[in-house]
Design an enzyme around this catalytic site. Structure first.
Site, PDB file in Angstrom:
ATOM      1  N   GLY A 196       0.834  -1.192   0.000  1.00  0.00           N
ATOM      2  CA  GLY A 196       0.000   0.000   0.000  1.00  0.00           C
ATOM      3  C   GLY A 196       0.867   1.240   0.000  1.00  0.00           C
ATOM      4  O   GLY A 196       1.486   1.562  -1.000  1.00  0.00           O
ATOM      5  N   GLN A 197       0.941   1.915   1.120  1.00  0.00           N
ATOM      6  CA  GLN A 197       1.687   3.156   1.282  1.00  0.00           C
ATOM      7  C   GLN A 197       1.243   4.185   0.251  1.00  0.00           C
ATOM      8  O   GLN A 197       2.063   4.774  -0.451  1.00  0.00           O
ATOM      9  CB  GLN A 197       3.187   2.902   1.211  1.00  0.00           C
ATOM     10  CG  GLN A 197       3.669   1.993   2.330  1.00  0.00           C
ATOM     11  CD  GLN A 197       5.148   1.713   2.254  1.00  0.00           C
ATOM     12  OE1 GLN A 197       5.639   1.184   1.265  1.00  0.00           O
ATOM     13  NE2 GLN A 197       5.856   2.065   3.302  1.00  0.00           N
ATOM     14  N   HIS A 198      -0.067   4.393   0.200  1.00  0.00           N
ATOM     15  CA  HIS A 198      -0.620   5.389  -0.717  1.00  0.00           C
ATOM     16  C   HIS A 198      -2.029   5.764  -0.295  1.00  0.00           C
ATOM     17  O   HIS A 198      -2.641   5.114   0.544  1.00  0.00           O
ATOM     18  CB  HIS A 198      -0.618   4.863  -2.157  1.00  0.00           C
ATOM     19  CG  HIS A 198      -1.444   3.647  -2.371  1.00  0.00           C
ATOM     20  ND1 HIS A 198      -2.822   3.668  -2.453  1.00  0.00           N
ATOM     21  CD2 HIS A 198      -1.097   2.341  -2.499  1.00  0.00           C
ATOM     22  CE1 HIS A 198      -3.274   2.444  -2.642  1.00  0.00           C
ATOM     23  NE2 HIS A 198      -2.255   1.609  -2.662  1.00  0.00           N
ATOM     24  N   ALA A 199      -2.525   6.831  -0.895  1.00  0.00           N
ATOM     25  CA  ALA A 199      -3.932   7.234  -0.791  1.00  0.00           C
ATOM     26  C   ALA A 199      -4.440   7.364  -2.218  1.00  0.00           C
ATOM     27  O   ALA A 199      -3.652   7.405  -3.169  1.00  0.00           O
ATOM     28  CB  ALA A 199      -4.063   8.557  -0.044  1.00  0.00           C
ATOM     29  N   LYS A 205      -3.154   4.323   3.448  1.00  0.00           N
ATOM     30  CA  LYS A 205      -3.226   2.951   3.927  1.00  0.00           C
ATOM     31  C   LYS A 205      -1.882   2.256   3.805  1.00  0.00           C
ATOM     32  O   LYS A 205      -1.157   2.452   2.827  1.00  0.00           O
ATOM     33  CB  LYS A 205      -4.310   2.175   3.181  1.00  0.00           C
ATOM     34  CG  LYS A 205      -4.058   2.058   1.693  1.00  0.00           C
ATOM     35  CD  LYS A 205      -5.286   1.739   0.899  1.00  0.00           C
ATOM     36  CE  LYS A 205      -6.053   2.805   0.224  1.00  0.00           C
ATOM     37  NZ  LYS A 205      -5.716   4.120   0.001  1.00  0.00           N
TER      38      LYS A 205
END
Length: 141
Positions: A50-53, A99
């Protein structure tokens, strides 16, 4: 800015001596029509996914096997960690929610239901940029 609320969802379990059945219907059991489905498996425990919006996409994440954790952040300093370890529960993630999925068990299969087709241009992959966007949206409102 997060317009909807991150929340845990519990889906109805139907079963008998033959086993369990869980049904998840778009716009009924989750708050959007499903346009994309993907799943994550074979992820080592130390890996963070993830590590993104997303600007437009909403998600529901369900660990249909094994377990994983999901850390959600709102860009304003608030964060919550959810443990997904039951195949009849999931987490609803509205658009503009940062997230990070991690701590995958060896047998983890994380099912992801998305409200939009994939568009790499709507992903925010830098947390500092995300924080600035949240701050700007908050100032506009």
């Amino acid at each position: 800015m997060i317009e909807a609320k991150v929340e845990m969802l519990e889906f109805q379990q139907l079963g008998d001596e033959r086993g369990q059945l869980v049904v998840v219907e778009g716009a009924k059991d989750i708050p959007f029509e499903i346009k994309r489905i993907f799943y994550i498996y074979g992820t080592d425990t130390g890996v963070v996914r993830g590590q993104h919006a997303n600007l437009r996409t909403e998600f529901v994440l369900i660990n249909v096997a094994g377990r994983s954790k999901v850390k959600v952040m709102d860009g304003l300093g608030n964060e919550t960690v959810f443990c997904l370890n039951r195949p009849h529960t999931g987490i609803y993630l509205p658009k503009m929610t940062w997230k990070e999925m991690y701590d995958f068990s060896e047998d983890s299969v994380l099912l992801c239901l998305a409200s939009e087709h994939y568009d790499g241009d709507e992903y925010i992959r830098d947390y500092n940029t995300y924080q600035e966007m949240v701050k700007e949206q908050r100032e506009i409102k």
